[in-house]
Motif scaffolding. Structure first.
Motif, short mmCIF file in Angstrom:
data_model
loop_
_atom_site.label_atom_id
_atom_site.label_comp_id
_atom_site.label_asym_id
_atom_site.label_seq_id
_atom_site.Cartn_x
_atom_site.Cartn_y
_atom_site.Cartn_z
N GLU A 120 1.80 -10.25 13.58
CA GLU A 120 2.43 -9.70 13.33
C GLU A 120 1.72 -10.08 12.04
O GLU A 120 1.38 -11.25 11.43
N HIS A 121 1.26 -9.20 11.18
CA HIS A 121 0.21 -8.95 9.38
C HIS A 121 1.09 -7.93 8.66
O HIS A 121 1.96 -7.51 8.89
N TRP A 122 1.11 -8.51 7.40
CA TRP A 122 2.05 -8.11 5.44
C TRP A 122 1.13 -7.16 4.97
O TRP A 122 -1.04 -7.69 5.21
N ALA A 140 1.66 -13.33 9.33
CA ALA A 140 3.13 -13.67 9.65
C ALA A 140 3.68 -14.48 9.17
O ALA A 140 3.71 -15.35 7.72
N LYS A 143 2.36 -15.59 4.99
CA LYS A 143 2.35 -14.44 3.60
C LYS A 143 2.46 -15.26 2.54
O LYS A 143 1.70 -14.79 1.84
N TYR A 157 5.33 -6.99 -0.87
CA TYR A 157 5.33 -6.28 0.55
C TYR A 157 5.56 -5.32 0.44
O TYR A 157 6.46 -4.73 0.23
N LEU A 160 5.16 -4.06 7.43
CA LEU A 160 4.98 -4.94 8.02
C LEU A 160 4.16 -4.39 9.51
O LEU A 160 4.77 -3.42 9.83
N PHE A 231 3.80 0.26 13.05
CA PHE A 231 3.86 -0.36 11.46
C PHE A 231 5.54 -0.02 10.47
O PHE A 231 5.81 1.07 10.89
N ALA A 234 7.71 -1.69 4.18
CA ALA A 234 8.35 -3.02 3.87
C ALA A 234 8.46 -3.09 1.86
O ALA A 234 8.50 -2.43 1.06
#
Length: 325
Positions: A120-122, A140, A143, A157, A160, A231, A234
């Motif tokens: 996972e990436h923000w 993730a 972050k 942010y 996600l 996604f 967030a």
């Protein structure tokens, strides 16, 4: 050493910039000896630094990525001058991370980097002291650190994503449709912190507005995506490091000035320097000089790729506090 013989000089170390821990903690000035061994200096408040910057800018080596949790920083085998950013040509070609920001378009990445990008990436929006903002990404587990490294004054942010490919699709879409860039120059970040703000709360208010705009765009983007990008939108605010807050307070109160570096104010990339570190924000230091009560802002990013010879240097404060930017 015989009486009257000058003391031997300390061996030079190669500076990799300011490195931050994964979570809340004290950063360090990342330094490497000639054999590649770490020689880091922890930048806790009250740390004294003295060094001479040697001529030239040198390759920082390359990174290999074995998996999402394993990566290795390899020193430049040739100790070559930097040619592309902070790397020589051969080290750039060996660097696994060079594929990271184009993977969503090219599909090219070695196996270890593919595993890193599969997590996972923000997506975040960061705003800096001079009012510029950028959109960026962070895996993730990193972050918090990613924004600590960036030196943001305010950040939020906004999404996600399931993986690194998706988050970069979103990043490019935000830039294309909303005009929010993906990079802010390090020197501009430092200059902003050396100038008194018109309104110390303006960056946070601007960041909140931009984050709201991006979230609205992403909701529409998700509804309009042909296959539905994986996604979620967030709403989370980033908290600045405790070690950064004295710098932010001094800046908001209009008490900071640019470090009296030469030939460029604020920068440390040439000459001799000596000071005490009071606070760190991203790659920017708040420092005290022995003969001045004024807190000075110094751009440590200008030390990346430089050979530093540690010593007992001491920087004299300017006789007149000039307008330095």
């Amino acid at each position: 050493m015989t009486p009257g013989e000058p003391a031997p000089e300390n061996p030079p170390v190669l500076c990799h910039g300011v490195a931050w821990p994964e979570s809340e903690g004290i950063p360090r000035l990342a330094l490497r000896a000639a054999d590649g061994a770490p020689a880091d200096v922890v930048l806790a408040p009250g740390t004294r630094l003295g060094f001479a910057v040697l001529p030239g800018t040198w390759c920082l080596g390359y990174t290999t990525v074995a998996s999402r949790t394993e990566r290795t920083s390899v020193p430049c085998p040739d100790r070559a001058p930097a040619e592309r950013g902070h790397q020589c040509g051969p080290c750039f070609a060996r660097d696994d991370t060079r594929h990271m920001h184009d993977f969503h378009r090219s599909g090219i990445a070695p196996p270890g980097l593919r595993d890193y990008l599969a997590q996972e990436h923000w997506l975040y929006v960061a705003t800096f002291a001079h009012g510029a903002s950028k959109v960026g990404t962070a895996a993730a587990p990193g972050k918090w650190r990613r924004l600590a490294e960036q030196g943001a004054v305010a950040a939020r942010y906004v999404a996600l994503a399931a993986d690194g490919r998706t988050v970069r699709v979103l990043e490019d879409a935000v830039t294309a449709r909303l005009g929010i860039g993906q990079a802010v120059r390090a020197a501009a970040k430092a200059a902003g912190l050396a100038a008194a703000p018109a309104d110390g709360g303006a960056p946070d208010a601007l960041n909140a507005r931009l984050a709201g705009t991006v979230r609205g765009f992403l909701r529409d983007f998700r509804r309009g995506a042909a296959e539905g990008e994986p996604f979620t939108v967030a709403e989370e605010e980033w908290a600045s490091p405790a070690v950064s807050r004295p710098l932010l307070q001094a800046w908001r109160e209009g008490r900071t000035q640019a470090y009296p570096g030469r030939p460029k104010p604020g920068r440390l990339g040439e000459g001799d320097h000596g000071f005490t570190v009071d606070a760190v924000l991203g790659q920017v230091l708040l420092v005290r000089l022995a003969d001045s009560p004024v807190p000075f802002v110094a751009d440590a990013a200008s030390l990346k790729g430089k050979l530093l010879r540690p010593g007992n240097q001491a920087t004299a404060a300017p006789a007149v506090q000039e307008s330095l930017f």
